[in-house]
Design a protein around this motif. Structure first.
Motif, PDB file in Angstrom:
ATOM      1  N   UNK A 139       0.810  -1.210   0.000  1.00  0.00           N
ATOM      2  CA  UNK A 139       0.000   0.000   0.000  1.00  0.00           C
ATOM      3  C   UNK A 139       0.846   1.264   0.000  1.00  0.00           C
ATOM      4  N   UNK A 140       2.035   1.183   0.548  1.00  0.00           N
ATOM      5  CA  UNK A 140       2.860   2.382   0.707  1.00  0.00           C
ATOM      6  C   UNK A 140       3.482   2.840  -0.597  1.00  0.00           C
ATOM      7  N   UNK A 141       3.523   1.988  -1.610  1.00  0.00           N
ATOM      8  CA  UNK A 141       4.244   2.329  -2.829  1.00  0.00           C
ATOM      9  C   UNK A 141       3.337   2.642  -4.012  1.00  0.00           C
ATOM     10  N   UNK A 142       2.055   2.359  -3.924  1.00  0.00           N
ATOM     11  CA  UNK A 142       1.151   2.520  -5.061  1.00  0.00           C
ATOM     12  C   UNK A 142       0.201   3.685  -4.817  1.00  0.00           C
ATOM     13  N   UNK A 192       0.440   1.101 -10.537  1.00  0.00           N
ATOM     14  CA  UNK A 192       1.640   0.381 -10.141  1.00  0.00           C
ATOM     15  C   UNK A 192       2.846   1.034 -10.803  1.00  0.00           C
ATOM     16  N   UNK A 193       3.949   1.144 -10.059  1.00  0.00           N
ATOM     17  CA  UNK A 193       5.132   1.828 -10.565  1.00  0.00           C
ATOM     18  C   UNK A 193       5.690   1.173 -11.823  1.00  0.00           C
ATOM     19  N   UNK A 194       5.675  -0.146 -11.872  1.00  0.00           N
ATOM     20  CA  UNK A 194       6.246  -0.852 -13.015  1.00  0.00           C
ATOM     21  C   UNK A 194       5.330  -0.790 -14.228  1.00  0.00           C
ATOM     22  N   UNK A 195       4.134  -0.248 -14.079  1.00  0.00           N
ATOM     23  CA  UNK A 195       3.185  -0.163 -15.168  1.00  0.00           C
ATOM     24  C   UNK A 195       1.953  -0.996 -14.900  1.00  0.00           C
TER      25      UNK A 195
END
Length: 496
Positions: free
Chosen positions: A170-173, A193-196
């Protein structure tokens, strides 16, 4: 002798012009002279301090507007605007505008934290409202409406704690979208999502009670490498039993509409409760979707495509196709009449009579027109009025019987974004988030702007808040309030 001195001066000027160091120094001196001269013209003396960007830009009525220069009223001097992007800290009009907006946002946040009691309308506070009601100046309906407006203006921002078995996820998205169900005890979320791609899941709101605001993210999360264009709750087995998603195509994989059981996101099921039906329909290029609760279009959903509308029966697979002249960006079924309302990129709003056959004559029951692409349509309870918003920031209330605009809500900001509109007739409010990241709340009855809520985070195109308002957040025993998701955080503005 005079001729020789003139030639020496001319020769010296030529030699200096050929020296690049002298040219740079000369241009700087000319720039400084313009600054000093402009400061004298405006009656102020320049200094060597950095420009302040918390005030207005150049071009005011008191000072002349010089091309390539910015006048700072606090420093009372002109500063040069740097045109390129190769500088470490360029002073550009866009940078000045962003800093001014950030300064305004921080100021509004500070005012909201200090001012505990706000007034939605001049002359109306809690004591005056109660006094006018006792004296008979307000009927019950007006008193309840104004009391709701007063409580909306006094909502305080509090951060919600999201509990999960995997807090690191949860902390990264970042939150992209939140959508509450009919009972407001579940929240469907779409995260970038960071990676796509996207990640989506369901949050239980049953623990959303003061003073400890805690919610629980269910363990089962689903990932996709495709963009989620549109989403809505679907009632197939029972009320809000499924979630309908429109996914954009990527590479050789076509777009599709997917119907996911909400129970899939929960790891444990009660005895005898089986997950519902999961199905996917190949529908390329869907911009919007809507689920029908009309008995005449039972178990059906619609998708708005490029110049086409598809109505699909989930059980039988039967489809109806209606050709349009523009992309369909917003849809909603009527509950009593067999009508499907659509908002188009061209600005047209039309209703489809579902009793007509494919491409038959007369299937357009109603036609309304905006000046820009329509991003949201909302049918009101009596189905005699419709509210719509567009990409020009216009919000209009339409009378479907006369096809005329009866009210317009001012202040919404939009230029090109796909932004939803939230109408709550029970509380008498209209909520919309603008492209400037401000959440605005209007009175439904007279279009009065009741409150403007700044984003808790710096405004940017990638961090436009997503909101959900309900009269009972957390279920039937919940209190009215507003949920706001921005970046990785979830906030609650509850009635006090």
């Amino acid at each position: 002798m005079h001729k020789n001195s003139w030639q020496n001066r001319r020769h010296g000027r030529r030699s200096n012009q050929q020296n690049p160091r002298f040219r740079q120094q000369g241009s700087d001196e000319r720039g400084n002279s313009v600054t000093r001269q402009s400061s004298r013209d405006s009656g102020h003396v320049g200094d060597d301090e950095a420009p302040s960007t918390s005030s207005g830009t150049a071009g005011s009525s008191s000072v002349p507007d010089l091309p390539g220069y910015y006048f700072d009223p606090e420093k009372k001097r002109y500063f040069r605007l740097l045109p390129g992007h190769n500088n470490c800290n360029p002073l550009t009009k866009e940078g000045i505008r962003q800093k001014e907006m950030e300064s305004k946002r921080l100021q509004l946040l500070e005012e909201e934290d200090k001012q505990k009691k706000k007034i939605a309308r001049m002359g109306f506070n809690a004591s005056s409202l109660l006094q006018k009601s006792k004296l008979g100046f307000l009927n019950v309906t007006s008193y309840c409406r104004l009391a709701h407006e007063l409580r909306v203006s006094c909502m305080q921002r509090k951060k919600v704690q999201i509990q999960s078995s995997d807090p690191s996820a949860l902390a990264s998205d970042r939150f992209n979208l939140i959508l509450a169900d009919t009972n407001s005890d579940r929240l469907f979320t779409v995260n970038d999502v960071k990676v796509g791609g996207s990640k989506y899941g369901v949050i239980s709101l049953r623990g959303l009670k003061a003073p400890s605001l805690k919610v629980h993210m269910h363990e089962n999360l689903y990932f996709t490498n495709r963009k989620v264009n549109s989403v809505c709750w679907a009632s197939l087995n029972h009320l809000d039993s499924h979630i309908l998603l429109c996914l954009m195509g990527i590479a050789e994989t076509p777009g599709c509409a997917t119907l996911l059981p909400a129970s899939l996101f929960v790891s444990s099921h009660p005895a005898g409760d089986r997950p519902g039906m999961l199905c996917s329909f190949r529908i390329p290029g869907a911009w919007s979707c809507a689920w029908s609760l009309n008995i005449q279009a039972n178990n059906c959903f619609s998708t708005g495509l490029s110049r086409r509308v598809l109505v699909t029966n989930v059980v039988t697979g039967h489809r109806q196709s209606f050709g349009t002249s523009s992309d369909v960006l917003a849809q909603q079924f009527a509950l009593m009449a067999p009508l499907l309302f659509n908002g188009c990129r061209s600005g047209e709003i039309f209703a489809i009579d579902l009793r007509c056959r494919n491409q038959g004559k007369g299937w357009k029951a109603t036609r309304l027109f905006h000046d820009s692409a329509v991003t949201s349509v909302q049918i009101l309870q009596e189905e005699q009025n419709l509210m719509a918003s567009d990409m020009a920031g216009t919000i209009k209330l339409w009378d479907l019987r006369t096809t005329k605009c009866i009210r317009q809500y001012e202040g919404h900001v939009n230029e090109y974004a796909y932004l939803p509109l939230h109408v709550h007739e029970g509380e008498g409010i209209v909520v919309a988030v603008g492209q400037d990241c401000y959440t605005r709340i209007w009175s439904f009855h007279d279009a009065c702007l009741l409150r403007t809520i700044p984003s808790p985070h710096p405004a940017s195109k990638a961090d436009i808040p997503s909101v959900a308002f309900s009269s009972r957040l957390g279920g039937f025993r919940g209190a009215p309030g507003l949920l706001m998701a921005v970046q990785q955080d979830l906030y609650c503005f509850s009635y006090t």
